[in-house]
Design a protein around this motif. Sequence first.
Motif, PDB file in Angstrom:
ATOM      1  N   PRO A 148      -6.519   5.763  10.525  1.00  0.00           N
ATOM      2  CA  PRO A 148      -5.823   5.640   9.242  1.00  0.00           C
ATOM      3  C   PRO A 148      -4.445   4.998   9.406  1.00  0.00           C
ATOM      4  O   PRO A 148      -3.735   5.267  10.382  1.00  0.00           O
TER       5      PRO A 148
ATOM      6  N   ILE B  91      -6.023  -1.355  -2.204  1.00  0.00           N
ATOM      7  CA  ILE B  91      -6.909  -0.660  -1.274  1.00  0.00           C
ATOM      8  C   ILE B  91      -6.103  -0.239  -0.066  1.00  0.00           C
ATOM      9  O   ILE B  91      -5.230  -0.970   0.393  1.00  0.00           O
ATOM     10  N   SER B  92      -6.388   0.940   0.462  1.00  0.00           N
ATOM     11  CA  SER B  92      -5.748   1.409   1.681  1.00  0.00           C
ATOM     12  C   SER B  92      -6.571   0.952   2.885  1.00  0.00           C
ATOM     13  O   SER B  92      -7.730   1.339   3.037  1.00  0.00           O
ATOM     14  N   TRP B  93      -5.968   0.123   3.751  1.00  0.00           N
ATOM     15  CA  TRP B  93      -6.671  -0.469   4.880  1.00  0.00           C
ATOM     16  C   TRP B  93      -6.438   0.312   6.162  1.00  0.00           C
ATOM     17  O   TRP B  93      -5.600   1.207   6.219  1.00  0.00           O
TER      18      TRP B  93
ATOM     19  N   TYR C 150     -14.142   3.696  -1.877  1.00  0.00           N
ATOM     20  CA  TYR C 150     -13.664   5.049  -1.597  1.00  0.00           C
ATOM     21  C   TYR C 150     -12.188   5.062  -1.192  1.00  0.00           C
ATOM     22  O   TYR C 150     -11.538   6.128  -1.185  1.00  0.00           O
ATOM     23  N   ALA C 151     -11.619   3.907  -0.849  1.00  0.00           N
ATOM     24  CA  ALA C 151     -10.227   3.826  -0.393  1.00  0.00           C
ATOM     25  C   ALA C 151      -9.341   3.140  -1.408  1.00  0.00           C
ATOM     26  O   ALA C 151      -8.204   2.764  -1.074  1.00  0.00           O
ATOM     27  N   GLU C 152      -9.800   2.978  -2.654  1.00  0.00           N
ATOM     28  CA  GLU C 152      -8.934   2.428  -3.697  1.00  0.00           C
ATOM     29  C   GLU C 152      -7.769   3.385  -3.949  1.00  0.00           C
ATOM     30  O   GLU C 152      -7.925   4.604  -3.938  1.00  0.00           O
TER      31      GLU C 152
ATOM     32  N   PRO D 194      -7.819   8.125   2.998  1.00  0.00           N
ATOM     33  CA  PRO D 194      -8.992   7.254   3.189  1.00  0.00           C
ATOM     34  C   PRO D 194      -8.567   5.813   3.481  1.00  0.00           C
ATOM     35  O   PRO D 194      -7.569   5.332   2.936  1.00  0.00           O
ATOM     36  N   TYR D 195      -9.326   5.147   4.327  1.00  0.00           N
ATOM     37  CA  TYR D 195      -8.997   3.768   4.674  1.00  0.00           C
ATOM     38  C   TYR D 195     -10.277   2.964   4.854  1.00  0.00           C
ATOM     39  O   TYR D 195     -11.335   3.507   5.147  1.00  0.00           O
ATOM     40  N   VAL D 196     -10.140   1.659   4.673  1.00  0.00           N
ATOM     41  CA  VAL D 196     -11.271   0.759   4.855  1.00  0.00           C
ATOM     42  C   VAL D 196     -11.312   0.313   6.310  1.00  0.00           C
ATOM     43  O   VAL D 196     -10.337  -0.237   6.825  1.00  0.00           O
TER      44      VAL D 196
ATOM     45  N   GLU E 195       0.837  -1.197   0.000  1.00  0.00           N
ATOM     46  CA  GLU E 195       0.000   0.000   0.000  1.00  0.00           C
ATOM     47  C   GLU E 195       0.872   1.248   0.000  1.00  0.00           C
ATOM     48  O   GLU E 195       0.627   2.206  -0.747  1.00  0.00           O
TER      49      GLU E 195
ATOM     50  N   TRP F 216     -15.377  -0.431   0.441  1.00  0.00           N
ATOM     51  CA  TRP F 216     -13.949  -0.219   0.135  1.00  0.00           C
ATOM     52  C   TRP F 216     -13.661   0.678  -1.068  1.00  0.00           C
ATOM     53  O   TRP F 216     -12.535   1.160  -1.198  1.00  0.00           O
TER      54      TRP F 216
END
Length: 204
Positions: A146, A132-134, A198-200, A156-158, A109, A196
């Motif tokens: 975050p 994806i940002s987790w 929105y956090a791609e 943004p994060y999931v 990431e 998820w």
Amino acid sequence: MRENVNMTEVREHGVVGLYASPPGSGPFPAVVAFGGSGGGLGPTVGWAPALAAEGLAVLAIAYFAGPGLPPALEAIEVEVVERAAQWLFERGVVAGDTVAAMGISRGSELALLASVLLDGVGPVVAFAPSGISWAALGAGGPMDAPAWTFRGEALPYVRMTGAPSAGALAAGPSADGPPLSLRPFFEFALADRARWEYAEIAVE
């Protein structure tokens, strides 16, 4: 260690790591390498000399769980890669105007985010990657916070809460119990695109 590869410890200007210098005077293709959720230098201790033996200048960095670094994978600055790249550029060892970023698992990431957000990062090598940002990750498991920031702003994060095993998250792993399995949290979040998308990471 590989023959004719020099390893130098680095702890300056917000950079903590090891520099592997290849044989010759350079300049060289250059790489900033980092591990994943294990923290510290992780697998980069092996990557750096192996790549340097092939003619690449490699700065392996730690970004949490190391001397003077955050204890958890939480609110880590993407700029840590920028500082590492600048360290390489300042020494005149970089061939060209970009460095590569190389990361594994959660570090993938960071590598992808660096390539999107930083002008000095070009090629990316991502092992076991996520587009994806987790969420942040601590000793007790996922946190509703975050994992990454950029220029002082949270990225943004999931969220990894709400899974059927969320009760285990609240309790955290125990020394005498089984380890906390993270897979259900990832699978629950991935099951619904709305959780998820929105956090791609915009690698395009």
